[in-house]
Write a protein that holds these residues in place. Structure first.
Motif, PDB file in Angstrom:
ATOM      1  N   SER A 110       0.732  -1.498  -0.205  1.00 53.10           N
ATOM      2  CA  SER A 110       0.048  -0.099  -0.112  1.00 53.10           C
ATOM      3  C   SER A 110       0.929   1.293   0.052  1.00 53.10           C
ATOM      4  CB  SER A 110      -0.888   0.176   1.223  1.00 53.10           C
ATOM      5  OG  SER A 110      -0.199   0.107   2.505  1.00 53.10           O
ATOM      6  N   GLY A 111       2.015   1.151   0.305  1.00 53.68           N
ATOM      7  CA  GLY A 111       3.019   2.179   0.313  1.00 53.68           C
ATOM      8  C   GLY A 111       3.795   2.574  -0.789  1.00 53.68           C
TER       9      GLY A 111
ATOM     10  N   MET B  38       5.090   8.847 -14.716  1.00 54.83           N
ATOM     11  CA  MET B  38       4.936   8.395 -13.536  1.00 54.83           C
ATOM     12  C   MET B  38       3.550   8.171 -13.217  1.00 54.83           C
ATOM     13  SD  MET B  38       8.158   7.636 -12.565  1.00 54.83           S
ATOM     14  CE  MET B  38       8.706   7.544 -14.319  1.00 54.83           C
ATOM     15  N   PRO B  39       3.282   7.197 -11.976  1.00 54.72           N
ATOM     16  CA  PRO B  39       1.910   7.021 -11.336  1.00 54.72           C
ATOM     17  C   PRO B  39       1.603   8.447 -10.539  1.00 54.72           C
ATOM     18  CG  PRO B  39       3.479   5.748  -9.996  1.00 54.72           C
ATOM     19  CD  PRO B  39       4.261   6.307 -11.347  1.00 54.72           C
ATOM     20  N   ASN B  40       0.352   8.474 -10.461  1.00 51.67           N
ATOM     21  CA  ASN B  40      -0.404   9.289  -9.176  1.00 51.67           C
ATOM     22  C   ASN B  40      -0.044   8.668  -7.995  1.00 51.67           C
ATOM     23  OD1 ASN B  40      -1.139  10.897 -11.312  1.00 51.67           O
ATOM     24  ND2 ASN B  40      -3.085   9.843 -11.621  1.00 51.67           N
ATOM     25  N   ALA B  41       0.546   9.347  -7.137  1.00 51.34           N
ATOM     26  CA  ALA B  41       1.045   8.862  -5.801  1.00 51.34           C
ATOM     27  C   ALA B  41       0.265   9.709  -4.571  1.00 51.34           C
ATOM     28  CB  ALA B  41       2.612   8.702  -5.616  1.00 51.34           C
ATOM     29  N   PHE B  42       0.011   8.883  -3.802  1.00 50.53           N
ATOM     30  CA  PHE B  42      -0.615   9.429  -2.533  1.00 50.53           C
ATOM     31  C   PHE B  42       0.469  10.000  -1.649  1.00 50.53           C
ATOM     32  CE2 PHE B  42      -4.336   7.364  -3.789  1.00 50.53           C
ATOM     33  CZ  PHE B  42      -5.370   8.502  -3.602  1.00 50.53           C
ATOM     34  N   PRO B  43       0.477  10.929  -0.927  1.00 48.21           N
ATOM     35  CA  PRO B  43       1.435  11.450   0.114  1.00 48.21           C
ATOM     36  C   PRO B  43       1.975  10.373   0.967  1.00 48.21           C
ATOM     37  CG  PRO B  43      -0.378  13.093   0.230  1.00 48.21           C
ATOM     38  CD  PRO B  43      -0.898  11.986  -0.838  1.00 48.21           C
ATOM     39  N   GLY B  44       3.296  10.254   1.023  1.00 54.25           N
ATOM     40  CA  GLY B  44       3.916   9.197   1.787  1.00 54.25           C
ATOM     41  C   GLY B  44       4.175   7.686   0.871  1.00 54.25           C
ATOM     42  N   GLN B  45       3.588   7.747  -0.286  1.00 50.98           N
ATOM     43  CA  GLN B  45       3.796   6.591  -1.072  1.00 50.98           C
ATOM     44  C   GLN B  45       5.177   6.822  -1.895  1.00 50.98           C
ATOM     45  OE1 GLN B  45       0.079   6.177  -3.663  1.00 50.98           O
ATOM     46  NE2 GLN B  45      -0.104   4.195  -2.701  1.00 50.98           N
ATOM     47  N   LEU B  46       5.911   5.731  -1.883  1.00 52.03           N
ATOM     48  CA  LEU B  46       7.087   5.696  -3.016  1.00 52.03           C
ATOM     49  C   LEU B  46       6.762   5.507  -4.484  1.00 52.03           C
ATOM     50  CD1 LEU B  46       9.757   3.426  -0.903  1.00 52.03           C
ATOM     51  CD2 LEU B  46       9.364   5.890  -0.720  1.00 52.03           C
ATOM     52  N   THR B  47       7.296   6.141  -5.433  1.00 51.53           N
ATOM     53  CA  THR B  47       7.081   6.229  -6.686  1.00 51.53           C
ATOM     54  C   THR B  47       8.102   5.166  -7.283  1.00 51.53           C
ATOM     55  OG1 THR B  47       5.934   8.026  -7.002  1.00 51.53           O
ATOM     56  CG2 THR B  47       7.076   7.153  -9.002  1.00 51.53           C
TER      57      THR B  47
ATOM     58  N   TRP C 261       7.488 -14.357  -0.937  1.00 53.38           N
ATOM     59  CA  TRP C 261       7.526 -13.417   0.351  1.00 53.38           C
ATOM     60  C   TRP C 261       8.786 -13.179   1.132  1.00 53.38           C
ATOM     61  CZ3 TRP C 261       5.121 -18.108  -1.264  1.00 53.38           C
ATOM     62  CH2 TRP C 261       5.668 -19.116  -0.505  1.00 53.38           C
ATOM     63  N   GLU C 262       9.692 -14.186   0.907  1.00 53.31           N
ATOM     64  CA  GLU C 262      10.971 -13.884   1.591  1.00 53.31           C
ATOM     65  C   GLU C 262      11.749 -12.928   1.139  1.00 53.31           C
ATOM     66  OE1 GLU C 262      12.680 -17.808   1.619  1.00 53.31           O
ATOM     67  OE2 GLU C 262      11.080 -18.678   3.395  1.00 53.31           O
ATOM     68  N   GLU C 263      11.852 -13.033  -0.268  1.00 52.60           N
ATOM     69  CA  GLU C 263      12.481 -11.998  -1.169  1.00 52.60           C
ATOM     70  C   GLU C 263      12.082 -10.661  -0.972  1.00 52.60           C
ATOM     71  OE1 GLU C 263      15.754 -12.280  -2.926  1.00 52.60           O
ATOM     72  OE2 GLU C 263      15.792 -13.713  -1.670  1.00 52.60           O
ATOM     73  N   MET C 264      10.733 -10.462  -0.775  1.00 54.55           N
ATOM     74  CA  MET C 264       9.923  -9.140  -0.927  1.00 54.55           C
ATOM     75  C   MET C 264      10.053  -8.480   0.376  1.00 54.55           C
ATOM     76  SD  MET C 264       8.935  -8.817  -3.931  1.00 54.55           S
ATOM     77  CE  MET C 264       8.448  -6.963  -3.406  1.00 54.55           C
TER      78      MET C 264
ATOM     79  N   LEU D 102      13.825  -0.749   1.073  1.00 52.37           N
ATOM     80  CA  LEU D 102      13.130   0.601   0.806  1.00 52.37           C
ATOM     81  C   LEU D 102      12.450   1.267   2.174  1.00 52.37           C
ATOM     82  CD1 LEU D 102      11.258  -0.548  -2.394  1.00 52.37           C
ATOM     83  CD2 LEU D 102      13.254   0.899  -2.260  1.00 52.37           C
ATOM     84  N   LYS D 103      12.724   0.801   3.135  1.00 54.16           N
ATOM     85  CA  LYS D 103      12.141   1.266   4.497  1.00 54.16           C
ATOM     86  C   LYS D 103      10.700   1.269   4.386  1.00 54.16           C
ATOM     87  CE  LYS D 103      16.252   3.803   5.756  1.00 54.16           C
ATOM     88  NZ  LYS D 103      17.178   3.131   4.887  1.00 54.16           N
ATOM     89  N   LEU D 104       9.985   0.184   3.999  1.00 53.96           N
ATOM     90  CA  LEU D 104       8.504   0.042   4.131  1.00 53.96           C
ATOM     91  C   LEU D 104       8.162  -0.917   5.201  1.00 53.96           C
ATOM     92  CD1 LEU D 104       8.177  -0.582   0.184  1.00 53.96           C
ATOM     93  CD2 LEU D 104       7.330   1.345   1.131  1.00 53.96           C
ATOM     94  N   ASP D 105       7.107  -0.401   5.606  1.00 53.13           N
ATOM     95  CA  ASP D 105       6.330  -1.085   6.744  1.00 53.13           C
ATOM     96  C   ASP D 105       6.288  -2.676   6.145  1.00 53.13           C
ATOM     97  OD1 ASP D 105       6.365   0.807   8.476  1.00 53.13           O
ATOM     98  OD2 ASP D 105       4.041   1.358   7.947  1.00 53.13           O
ATOM     99  N   PRO D 106       6.546  -3.820   6.930  1.00 53.94           N
ATOM    100  CA  PRO D 106       6.352  -5.156   6.403  1.00 53.94           C
ATOM    101  C   PRO D 106       4.906  -5.491   6.199  1.00 53.94           C
ATOM    102  CG  PRO D 106       6.853  -5.083   8.679  1.00 53.94           C
ATOM    103  CD  PRO D 106       7.028  -3.652   8.377  1.00 53.94           C
ATOM    104  N   GLN D 107       4.591  -5.846   4.973  1.00 54.48           N
ATOM    105  CA  GLN D 107       3.053  -6.180   4.459  1.00 54.48           C
ATOM    106  C   GLN D 107       2.920  -7.376   3.762  1.00 54.48           C
ATOM    107  OE1 GLN D 107       1.039  -2.897   2.482  1.00 54.48           O
ATOM    108  NE2 GLN D 107       1.517  -1.538   4.245  1.00 54.48           N
ATOM    109  N   ILE D 108       3.891  -7.642   2.883  1.00 50.60           N
ATOM    110  CA  ILE D 108       3.953  -8.795   1.870  1.00 50.60           C
ATOM    111  C   ILE D 108       4.250  -9.760   2.569  1.00 50.60           C
ATOM    112  CG2 ILE D 108       4.409  -9.450  -0.380  1.00 50.60           C
ATOM    113  CD1 ILE D 108       5.141  -6.665  -1.231  1.00 50.60           C
TER     114      ILE D 108
END
Length: 326
Positions: free
Chosen positions: A96-97, A125-134, A244-247, A254-260
């Motif tokens: 989601s980020g 580039m995609p339309n990104a919301f604030p806080g999302q990585l492009t 899932w392990e590689e992701m 990328l300093k993303l919250d763990p989700q995948i």
């Protein structure tokens, strides 16, 4: 009766009317002086917080009314072609980020695109919301001589994702795509043995597929401009077996919250590899992915494995990683 002014006699009702007009105009003038100006100020109006900003570029970004924006990428998947770049960006899109570009942009490796400038690049580039990585991916960047310097000029702190697989099988995968495209277009094609080798021998100078598999050569060029910690190298073979392990490693980089996690994937018996599902995306890679490879004589594969042995060792030294196919 009337009053005489300068020898002219005026009726009293006209004098009363004139007096009222003077009083009215005096009050109107005082009101205008003490009120804020109503002259339209275009620049002040554009700054009003109650109005959306329609400036096409602000700090290099394109702003949209829905509080999304198109901006330069925070991370780029630079390659390697036919190693799993499409799977990587589709899996990254599960987060989601992250907002990903829909198509390969090829801005830094194709001169006609690069000449169009950064406004054009941002428009891809995609339309990104604030806080999302492009994130965008263009596999040709890894082997393009000018790409590292150009990307460094854009952002020396950008995050770079590289996915690799066993070099000989990467060549076979490239041939598989070439073969099917030739069939679809009713064109003639080179037999696989001649695609991999020339007269049974390794041809470094003229075999572009082989050059693309010499990972250390291209990595040398990138390391002239970026430090090692700017890169995260994804193991393409592991991404297929346990994505899932590689992701999880990609998320940390990328300093993303763990989700995948494993719940995002399911094994498709028909295709023979993992597909994915969540609120953002549900499905498998396209029909052009995961095609059965043509038969390759074991002696040819053995010759390629021997050739790539030393280059693979150099690449592992550069990136500080080892792979099961070493």
């Amino acid at each position: 009766m009337g009053c005489t002014y300068g020898g002219v006699t005026m009726p009293k009702y006209l004098i009363g009317t004139a007096y009222l007009m003077v009083v009215f105009l005096t009050v109107l003038l005082l009101f205008a002086v003490n009120s804020p100006t109503h002259t339209y100020n275009r620049r002040a109006d554009e700054r009003s917080p109650s109005r959306p900003t329609f400036s096409p570029h602000e700090n290099g970004n394109t702003i949209h009314q829905k509080k999304t924006l198109q901006k330069l990428p925070d991370a780029i998947i630079i390659g390697v072609a036919k190693a799993g770049t499409r799977a990587l960006i589709d899996m990254l899109n599960l987060h989601s980020g992250v907002a990903v570009a829909k198509a390969e942009v090829h801005f830094f490796d194709e001169e006609s695109n690069y000449k169009m400038g950064f406004p054009w690049y941002i428009s891809q580039m995609p339309n990104a919301f604030p806080g999302q990585l492009t994130v965008e991916k263009s596999p040709g960047y890894f082997t393009a001589i000018k790409a590292p310097e150009r990307i460094h000029q854009m952002n020396p702190d950008i995050k770079l994702l590289l996915i690799v697989r066993e070099p000989a099988m990467r060549m076979v995968s490239e041939y598989t795509q070439y073969f099917h495209e030739a069939l679809e277009k009713h064109k003639s094609y080179t037999p696989i043995n001649d695609f991999l080798l020339k007269d049974g021998e390794i041809d470094v100078e003229n075999n572009s597929a082989l050059k693309s598999s010499l990972y250390y050569v291209h990595m040398q060029n990138w390391l002239k401009y970026f430090p090692r910690d700017s890169f995260h190298v994804v193991d393409g073979e592991k991404l297929i077996r346990s994505p899932w392990e590689e992701m999880a490693k990609v998320e940390r980089f990328l300093k993303l919250d763990p989700q995948i996690n494993a719940s995002y994937f399911y094994f498709n018996e028909t295709k023979g590899f993992n597909c994915f599902r969540n609120s953002k995306k549900d499905g498998c890679l396209g029909d052009s992915k995961g095609r059965a490879h043509p038969f390759v004589e074991p002696a040819i594969l053995q010759k390629l494995h021997q050739f790539f042995h030393e280059p693979n060792k150099k690449f592992c030294e550069f990136v500080g990683q080892t792979f099961n196919w070493m």
